[in-house]
Each structure stands twice: as structure tokens, then as C-alpha cells.
Write an enzyme that holds these catalytic residues in place. Sequence first.
Site, PDB file in Angstrom:
ATOM      1  N   TYR A 181       0.842  -1.209   0.000  1.00  0.00           N
ATOM      2  CA  TYR A 181       0.000   0.000   0.000  1.00  0.00           C
ATOM      3  C   TYR A 181       0.872   1.252   0.000  1.00  0.00           C
ATOM      4  O   TYR A 181       0.692   2.153  -0.823  1.00  0.00           O
ATOM      5  CB  TYR A 181      -0.935   0.005   1.232  1.00  0.00           C
ATOM      6  N   HIS A 182       1.822   1.317   0.950  1.00  0.00           N
ATOM      7  CA  HIS A 182       2.664   2.519   1.014  1.00  0.00           C
ATOM      8  C   HIS A 182       3.456   2.677  -0.283  1.00  0.00           C
ATOM      9  O   HIS A 182       3.674   3.793  -0.762  1.00  0.00           O
ATOM     10  CB  HIS A 182       3.607   2.444   2.224  1.00  0.00           C
ATOM     11  N   VAL A 211      -4.158   9.282  10.993  1.00  0.00           N
ATOM     12  CA  VAL A 211      -5.255  10.162  11.422  1.00  0.00           C
ATOM     13  C   VAL A 211      -6.040   9.480  12.546  1.00  0.00           C
ATOM     14  O   VAL A 211      -6.264   8.275  12.513  1.00  0.00           O
ATOM     15  CB  VAL A 211      -6.211  10.447  10.244  1.00  0.00           C
ATOM     16  N   ALA A 238      -3.981   2.886  14.599  1.00  0.00           N
ATOM     17  CA  ALA A 238      -3.555   2.587  15.966  1.00  0.00           C
ATOM     18  C   ALA A 238      -4.417   3.248  17.055  1.00  0.00           C
ATOM     19  O   ALA A 238      -5.042   2.543  17.860  1.00  0.00           O
ATOM     20  CB  ALA A 238      -2.091   2.979  16.115  1.00  0.00           C
ATOM     21  N   LEU A 239      -4.471   4.566  17.087  1.00  0.00           N
ATOM     22  CA  LEU A 239      -5.147   5.219  18.220  1.00  0.00           C
ATOM     23  C   LEU A 239      -6.651   4.938  18.219  1.00  0.00           C
ATOM     24  O   LEU A 239      -7.247   4.692  19.277  1.00  0.00           O
ATOM     25  CB  LEU A 239      -4.871   6.731  18.181  1.00  0.00           C
ATOM     26  N   ASN A 240      -7.256   4.943  17.041  1.00  0.00           N
ATOM     27  CA  ASN A 240      -8.689   4.640  16.958  1.00  0.00           C
ATOM     28  C   ASN A 240      -8.958   3.240  17.514  1.00  0.00           C
ATOM     29  O   ASN A 240      -9.923   3.003  18.236  1.00  0.00           O
ATOM     30  CB  ASN A 240      -9.172   4.734  15.503  1.00  0.00           C
ATOM     31  N   ARG A 241      -8.071   2.301  17.155  1.00  0.00           N
ATOM     32  CA  ARG A 241      -8.231   0.925  17.643  1.00  0.00           C
ATOM     33  C   ARG A 241      -8.082   0.864  19.172  1.00  0.00           C
ATOM     34  O   ARG A 241      -8.864   0.200  19.854  1.00  0.00           O
ATOM     35  CB  ARG A 241      -7.164   0.018  17.007  1.00  0.00           C
ATOM     36  N   ARG A 326       3.930  -7.111  11.472  1.00  0.00           N
ATOM     37  CA  ARG A 326       4.577  -6.383  10.371  1.00  0.00           C
ATOM     38  C   ARG A 326       6.090  -6.537  10.447  1.00  0.00           C
ATOM     39  O   ARG A 326       6.633  -6.836  11.516  1.00  0.00           O
ATOM     40  CB  ARG A 326       4.248  -4.894  10.458  1.00  0.00           C
TER      41      ARG A 326
HETATM   42  N1  USQ Z   1       0.112  -0.695  15.402  1.00  0.00           N
HETATM   43  C1  USQ Z   1       0.113  -1.336  16.638  1.00  0.00           C
HETATM   44  N2  USQ Z   1      -1.064  -1.873  17.082  1.00  0.00           N
HETATM   45  C2  USQ Z   1      -2.211  -1.798  16.368  1.00  0.00           C
HETATM   46  C3  USQ Z   1      -2.210  -1.149  15.121  1.00  0.00           C
HETATM   47  C4  USQ Z   1      -1.023  -0.619  14.668  1.00  0.00           C
HETATM   48  O1  USQ Z   1       1.138  -1.413  17.319  1.00  0.00           O
HETATM   49  O2  USQ Z   1      -3.230  -2.319  16.840  1.00  0.00           O
HETATM   50  C5  USQ Z   1       1.364  -0.087  14.910  1.00  0.00           C
HETATM   51  C6  USQ Z   1       1.825  -0.599  13.562  1.00  0.00           C
HETATM   52  O3  USQ Z   1       2.647  -1.733  13.675  1.00  0.00           O
HETATM   53  C7  USQ Z   1       2.573   0.608  13.009  1.00  0.00           C
HETATM   54  C8  USQ Z   1       1.843   1.795  13.621  1.00  0.00           C
HETATM   55  O4  USQ Z   1       1.088   1.276  14.709  1.00  0.00           O
HETATM   56  O5  USQ Z   1       3.888   0.618  13.477  1.00  0.00           O
HETATM   57  C9  USQ Z   1       0.897   2.497  12.678  1.00  0.00           C
HETATM   58  O6  USQ Z   1      -0.013   1.558  12.164  1.00  0.00           O
HETATM   59  P1  USQ Z   1      -1.492   1.997  11.701  1.00  0.00           P
HETATM   60  O7  USQ Z   1      -2.244   0.754  11.371  1.00  0.00           O
HETATM   61  O8  USQ Z   1      -2.082   2.932  12.683  1.00  0.00           O
HETATM   62  O9  USQ Z   1      -1.168   2.872  10.418  1.00  0.00           O
HETATM   63  P2  USQ Z   1      -0.524   2.474   9.013  1.00  0.00           P
HETATM   64  O10 USQ Z   1      -0.683   1.053   8.674  1.00  0.00           O
HETATM   65  O11 USQ Z   1       0.854   3.033   8.989  1.00  0.00           O
HETATM   66  O12 USQ Z   1      -1.437   3.266   7.999  1.00  0.00           O
HETATM   67  C10 USQ Z   1      -2.234   4.390   8.374  1.00  0.00           C
HETATM   68  C11 USQ Z   1      -3.315   4.570   7.343  1.00  0.00           C
HETATM   69  C12 USQ Z   1      -2.687   4.871   6.011  1.00  0.00           C
HETATM   70  C13 USQ Z   1      -1.757   6.072   6.140  1.00  0.00           C
HETATM   71  C14 USQ Z   1      -0.737   5.836   7.234  1.00  0.00           C
HETATM   72  C15 USQ Z   1       0.120   7.023   7.542  1.00  0.00           C
HETATM   73  O13 USQ Z   1      -4.123   3.411   7.263  1.00  0.00           O
HETATM   74  O14 USQ Z   1      -3.690   5.105   5.033  1.00  0.00           O
HETATM   75  O15 USQ Z   1      -1.099   6.268   4.931  1.00  0.00           O
HETATM   76  O16 USQ Z   1      -1.429   5.530   8.465  1.00  0.00           O
HETATM   77  S1  USQ Z   1       1.737   6.580   8.081  1.00  0.00           S
HETATM   78  O17 USQ Z   1       1.646   5.628   9.176  1.00  0.00           O
HETATM   79  O18 USQ Z   1       2.400   7.784   8.490  1.00  0.00           O
HETATM   80  O19 USQ Z   1       2.381   5.943   6.952  1.00  0.00           O
END
Ligand code: USQ
Length: 396
Positions: A181-182, A211, A238-241, A326
Amino acid sequence: MRVLIAGGDGYLGWPTAMYLSRRGHEVAVLDNFAKRRWEMERNVEPLIPICTLHDRVKAWREVSGRTMELFVADLRNYGVVKEALETFRPEAIVHYGEQPSAPYSMIDHNRAVFTQVNNLSGTLNLLWAMRECAPDCHLVKLGTMGEYGTPNIDIEEGFIEIEHKGRRDTLPFPKQPGSFYHLSKVHDSHNILFACRIWKLRSTDLNQGVVYGIDTDETLLDPRLATSFHYDEVFGTALNRFCVQAVAGLPLTVYGRGGQRRGFLNIRDTLRCVELSIVHPPQAGEYRVFNQFTETFNILELAELVKKQAAQLGMDVRIQHLENPRVEAEEHYYNPRHQKLIELGLVPHLLSDVLLTSMLERVREHAHRIKQDIILPHVTWDRRRAADARTPRART
Ligand code: USQ
């Protein structure tokens, strides 16, 4: 200004449409409802029920007195993209219309290919349609901070000035994305930069962080205007979850050590950043990049903030370090610049106790809708672990 929002049915697209409409812009929304199909495919749904896009547009007219044109169109179909641009004649296009989830893109071969074909062809079609029918239009493209990865140097806003063997140049900042995706966003960025350079189109690539948030001033005007808030392992961030996990009485799922540092921003700031980009357009031929986030946290810090705030509301929350599904650095340097939007006038809504409390309380109103079985991560990046990925293991 006439603004077309591609992906106008989504978590960010719909609130952006209302926000801009309320500020006097003439807004049209375009969507093919793909997200709603992916939700069915994964058997997940937003925490707060949402109306169909047709009903949202109707409700918006009743509540605000403002109309919004609606295009049911797939960005992969060049004919309908061109038709939408010819009919609506946008001065700015805000492009959210992509598959937005890193885990979704890592499920299997089909989803990886789909994500890249879908995202790249949609953006390419928009670029070609702009070239043909709206060459002065400004493309505001939602990119991601994840394009840069986590290099061991400061991250600049899109470009880096480098000296190599005695010569200097300003070049695109190196990209080290962490999922297919990224990667799709990286490829989009290259295509957009090329189109600006060769065809003299103009574009702002918003490299957005993660966000969070449920409500904006407009979603609060009427329950029919709510946006789609996800908390499942694939579409929830992450934060929403963590807020949903706290309310559900489940441990907060920190992946690995939790030292992963990311840029975050409130959903209200997303809307303001898009508005600032639109009202300060680039020159013809200019491709610019704004890093769109307001503060950084590591994941464990975030979980601790949620735990502390949830305790104030009487919730007993535990943090659980899960084996990281991941492949990513769990401790790393992270210092990205994010000045350009501030210089244009962004005043951030920073994460505060009040804000977290209001999110937790809002989630609590819908606690009866939480599906507990869609929370733990099953999608894994590492092919050696993919086979037994059905059972997530606790790490500590
Ligand atoms: N993470 C946890 N626990 C969780 C969910 C996520 O530790 O329950 C960690 C992930 O491993 C990661 C980080 O939190 O290191 C961020 O994960 P995420 O799922 O909150 O976000 P990400 O997959 O990076 O993607 C989200 C959006 C995406 C946007 C991106 C911005 O879904 O569309 O492009 O954030 S960024 O993260 O800056 O690339």
C-alpha cells in the site's frame, strides 16, 4: 472554488466534502463504494452506522441548505473520470479515492496487485483527464508519511538538498515504504511529479501521518452525517483501535516493542490542511509536498495515554505486546519536518486528555456494536509466519 472530492464516501472524504461545502466552496463527491465492498469482504463495519452516500448528500442539503453533486464513478474507468471533469469543471481535485490500508495490501497476492493497480491507475486516469480537460486544475493528492519509512536522518518535506562528489542538487527524498500500500503511494508520487514536470500540471502531495478522531464540526450536526470509523485489524488505525479496545475491555494491541514512532493528526486538522492547500495553490508545473501531521508519538506512548485516560473514566485497561505482524523497525530515529502547513496557517488540534476522553466517551455510546473478533491481527508481513497467522501470539 469548485472542488471535486474523489473518495467522497470515505472516513476523510465525506467530512472534507462537508467542511469545504460549509465554507462556501462548490463541492462534488465521487465514489465507487469500493470501501463498502471491502468491508463486506472482511465482514467488518464502521463502529458508528453510516448512511448511503446518496442519503448523506440529501441530509447535508437539509441540514446546511447546500447542494453537492454526486458522481458514482470508478477512477479506473477513464471515460467516466473524463466525463466527471468535463461536467463539473473542478478547479481543485482532492484525491482520497484509493485502497488505504497497509494490512489489506499484504493479505495475499491478489490484494497486493489489486492495491497497486487500483491506486496507480486511478491516479493516472485523473492526471490524463486533467491534461485533457482541466490543465489548470490543482490536484491535492493524499499521500502518506509512510512513503519515507524510517531513515536514520531527518525527513524533509518531499525533497532533499544533497551534495554528491562535489556537486549539489535538490532531489526527491529517498523512499523506503513498509507495505505494498505505502509503495502504491510512492509510485503515485513519481507519476504526479512526472505529470507536473512534463505537462505543467500543478499538484500538492500531502504526505499524511496516521489520522485519529471520530467527529468534526459537521459530522456532529446530524447523526446521518457521521463518518466511517474503523477499529478492525485491517482498516482501523492505531489510536482509533486503542480507544475501541479500551471500551471493549480488551488489552491494547501494541505490536512488538512499541517503539515505532509515527506522525499523527486529528481528523479536523486533515480537513484544514486540505483547505489550506486548496486556497494556496501551486504554480503551473509545480509539484510540492507537505508533510501532514502535527505531532509524533511512539505506539507504546499512545497506548499508555489511552490507558491513563480510560482509567479516569473507570475502565481497567491492560497493554499487551503482541508479536509484531509487520516487518518494521521497533526502535528507530524519527524526526520529520512539518513546517509548510504551519506556515500556511495551520493551528493544530493536539492530542489532549479532553480529546481522548471525548473519543472514549463517543466510542462508549456505541460499545454494543463492537465486534470483538475483528480486532486481533491476523495479516502478517513475514511469509514464514503467514501459514500459522490465524492465531496471534502474545509476546510478553
Ligand atoms: N500498530 C500497533 N497496534 C495496532 C495497530 C497498529 O502497534 O493495533 C502499529 C503498527 O505496527 C505501526 C503503527 O502502529 O507501526 C501504525 O499503524 P497503523 O495501522 O495505525 O497505520 P498504518 O498502517 O501506517 O497506515 C495508516 C493509514 C494509512 C496512512 C498511514 C500514515 O491506514 O492510510 O497512509 O497511516 S503513516 O503511518 O504515516 O504511513
